[in-house]
Structure formats: structure tokens, C-alpha cells
Write an enzyme that holds these catalytic residues in place. Structure first.
Site, PDB file in Angstrom:
ATOM      1  N   HIS A  37       0.838  -1.194   0.000  1.00  0.00           N
ATOM      2  CA  HIS A  37       0.000   0.000   0.000  1.00  0.00           C
ATOM      3  C   HIS A  37       0.880   1.254   0.000  1.00  0.00           C
ATOM      4  O   HIS A  37       2.095   1.157   0.215  1.00  0.00           O
ATOM      5  CB  HIS A  37      -0.938   0.021   1.219  1.00  0.00           C
ATOM      6  CG  HIS A  37      -0.227  -0.109   2.518  1.00  0.00           C
ATOM      7  ND1 HIS A  37      -0.242  -1.252   3.280  1.00  0.00           N
ATOM      8  CD2 HIS A  37       0.545   0.765   3.180  1.00  0.00           C
ATOM      9  CE1 HIS A  37       0.481  -1.085   4.356  1.00  0.00           C
ATOM     10  NE2 HIS A  37       0.982   0.127   4.321  1.00  0.00           N
TER      11      HIS A  37
HETATM   12  C1  T46 Z   1       3.055   0.222   6.957  1.00  0.00           C
HETATM   13  C2  T46 Z   1       3.670  -1.085   7.311  1.00  0.00           C
HETATM   14  C3  T46 Z   1       5.147  -1.012   7.523  1.00  0.00           C
HETATM   15  C4  T46 Z   1      -4.465  -0.710  13.233  1.00  0.00           C
HETATM   16  O1  T46 Z   1      -5.618  -0.880  13.679  1.00  0.00           O
HETATM   17  N1  T46 Z   1      -3.680   0.275  13.740  1.00  0.00           N
HETATM   18  C5  T46 Z   1      -2.413   0.491  13.306  1.00  0.00           C
HETATM   19  O2  T46 Z   1      -1.730   1.421  13.794  1.00  0.00           O
HETATM   20  C6  T46 Z   1      -1.890  -0.358  12.269  1.00  0.00           C
HETATM   21  C7  T46 Z   1      -0.483  -0.144  11.738  1.00  0.00           C
HETATM   22  C8  T46 Z   1      -2.696  -1.342  11.771  1.00  0.00           C
HETATM   23  N2  T46 Z   1      -3.959  -1.522  12.253  1.00  0.00           N
HETATM   24  C9  T46 Z   1      -4.791  -2.606  11.701  1.00  0.00           C
HETATM   25  C10 T46 Z   1      -5.237  -2.430  10.257  1.00  0.00           C
HETATM   26  C11 T46 Z   1      -5.371  -3.858   9.776  1.00  0.00           C
HETATM   27  O3  T46 Z   1      -6.661  -4.344  10.111  1.00  0.00           O
HETATM   28  O4  T46 Z   1      -4.027  -3.817  11.738  1.00  0.00           O
HETATM   29  C12 T46 Z   1      -4.336  -4.625  10.603  1.00  0.00           C
HETATM   30  C13 T46 Z   1      -3.064  -4.952   9.825  1.00  0.00           C
HETATM   31  O5  T46 Z   1      -2.595  -3.737   9.236  1.00  0.00           O
HETATM   32  P1  T46 Z   1      -1.882  -3.704   7.779  1.00  0.00           P
HETATM   33  O6  T46 Z   1      -2.476  -4.754   6.923  1.00  0.00           O
HETATM   34  O7  T46 Z   1      -1.918  -2.303   7.285  1.00  0.00           O
HETATM   35  O8  T46 Z   1      -0.390  -4.144   8.189  1.00  0.00           O
HETATM   36  P2  T46 Z   1       0.926  -4.028   7.306  1.00  0.00           P
HETATM   37  O9  T46 Z   1       2.007  -4.699   8.099  1.00  0.00           O
HETATM   38  O10 T46 Z   1       0.697  -4.492   5.932  1.00  0.00           O
HETATM   39  O11 T46 Z   1       1.224  -2.449   7.240  1.00  0.00           O
HETATM   40  C14 T46 Z   1       1.646  -1.783   8.401  1.00  0.00           C
HETATM   41  C15 T46 Z   1       1.086  -0.365   8.390  1.00  0.00           C
HETATM   42  O12 T46 Z   1      -0.353  -0.437   8.296  1.00  0.00           O
HETATM   43  C16 T46 Z   1       1.613   0.434   7.233  1.00  0.00           C
HETATM   44  O13 T46 Z   1       1.322   1.807   7.420  1.00  0.00           O
HETATM   45  O14 T46 Z   1       3.673   1.044   6.298  1.00  0.00           O
HETATM   46  O15 T46 Z   1       3.066  -1.715   8.457  1.00  0.00           O
END
Ligand code: T46
Length: 130
Positions: free
Chosen positions: A48
Site C-alpha cells: 500500500h
Molecule cells: C506500513 C507497514 C510497515 C491498526 O488498527 N492500527 C495500526 O496502527 C496499524 C499499523 C494497523 N492496524 C490494523 C489495520 C489492519 O486491520 O491492523 C491490521 C493490519 O494492518 P496492515 O495490513 O496495514 O499491516 P501491514 O504490516 O501491511 O502495514 C503496516 C502499516 O499499516 C503500514 O502503514 O507502512 O506496516
């Protein structure tokens, strides 16, 4: 693509090291800190971009690769040192992969969590760069 690695100041001695993150080392006010851990080596995270959020990623344990895309070029950076932070500006597509055993990715973020700030579709990301 311009890559910015931030040197985290550290104090080293024979008893071990301390790395200290103070606000003046990071090019934004830190509004949130989170960390990725217990990551299976086959995981590819991210996938993303963010409209406004800026972040600094630090491998505080182990290693992983960060693939960055700006819509024109692709760059892969390996993070494996707790005193090096990778600045990811807004409007940059990122994928995190090749996590080593025990890898921990610490993230310093410029805003609180806001799902509306994410672009999770690559074609939409490319469109947003036009
Ligand atoms: C990024 C990379 C390095 C939350 O509720 N609060 C938060 O602060 C974060 C980071 C995530 N979430 C929830 C949103 C999703 O339901 O946790 C779940 C997994 O998040 P995501 O799929 O976005 O995780 P990554 O590891 O793909 O991405 C994260 C960050 O979202 C993103 O900004 O740059 O880590």
C-alpha cells in the site's frame, strides 16, 4: 528514487548498546509507534501507499527487505541494523518481505492510524501519481 537512511544516535560500551530516538532525529513529530513481530518468513506485508503518512522503519532485531515504488522506479533496501532508520515519505508504495527469524520492525509514524489515508490498490496508486 531518493532513499533517506536516518542514523539513530547510540551509546556503545562493553555492557551493550543503547540507541536513542529523540524528536530532533526524525523529520516529523512522532504521533504513533508500532512494531511488527512474530512474522512468518514467507509473509509479504505492506502492499500500500499513504496519502499523508510518513514513517521511519527500524529493524530493531533481525532483518527484512523493504521494496519501495514511486510509480517510476523500484528500490529494495535491506534493513538489518537497529541504529539505521528508513524514512518512507507519503505517496510511496511499500512491501516488506524476506523477514528473518525473530525480526522486529519498529515503526515511528507521523500520524495516528487512519484507514482513509491508505491506498491499497496498486493501479489506484499509479493513478494517484498522475
Ligand atoms: C506500513 C507497514 C510497515 C491498526 O488498527 N492500527 C495500526 O496502527 C496499524 C499499523 C494497523 N492496524 C490494523 C489495520 C489492519 O486491520 O491492523 C491490521 C493490519 O494492518 P496492515 O495490513 O496495514 O499491516 P501491514 O504490516 O501491511 O502495514 C503496516 C502499516 O499499516 C503500514 O502503514 O507502512 O506496516
Amino acid at each position: 528514487m531518493e532513499i533517506e537512511i536516518i542514523e539513530i544516535p547510540k551509546i556503545e560500551n562493553s555492557l551493550g548498546n543503547i540507541a536513542v530516538v529523540e524528536n530532533d532525529v526524525i523529520p516529523f513529530d512522532i504521533k504513533r509507534v508500532y512494531y511488527l513481530y512474530d512474522i512468518p518468513s514467507s509473509s509479504i506485508r505492506g502492499g500500500h501507499s499513504h496519502k499523508n503518512l510518513q514513517q521511519v522503519l527500524i529493524a530493531i532485531s533481525g532483518s527484512f527487505d523493504v521494496v519501495l515504488k514511486d510509480g517510476f522506479s523500484t528500490t529494495t533496501i535491506t534493513l538489518n541494523k537497529p541504529d539505521k532508520g528508513l524514512l518512507i515519505k507519503n505517496n510511496t508504495w511499500r512491501e516488506l518481505e524476506n523477514f528473518s527469524s525473530g525480526a522486529v520492525c519498529l515503526v515511528l509514524a507521523s500520524t495516528v492510524y487512519n484507514e482513509g489515508d491508505y491506498i491499497r490498490d496498486f493501479d489506484e496508486f499509479l493513478e494517484s501519481k498522475k
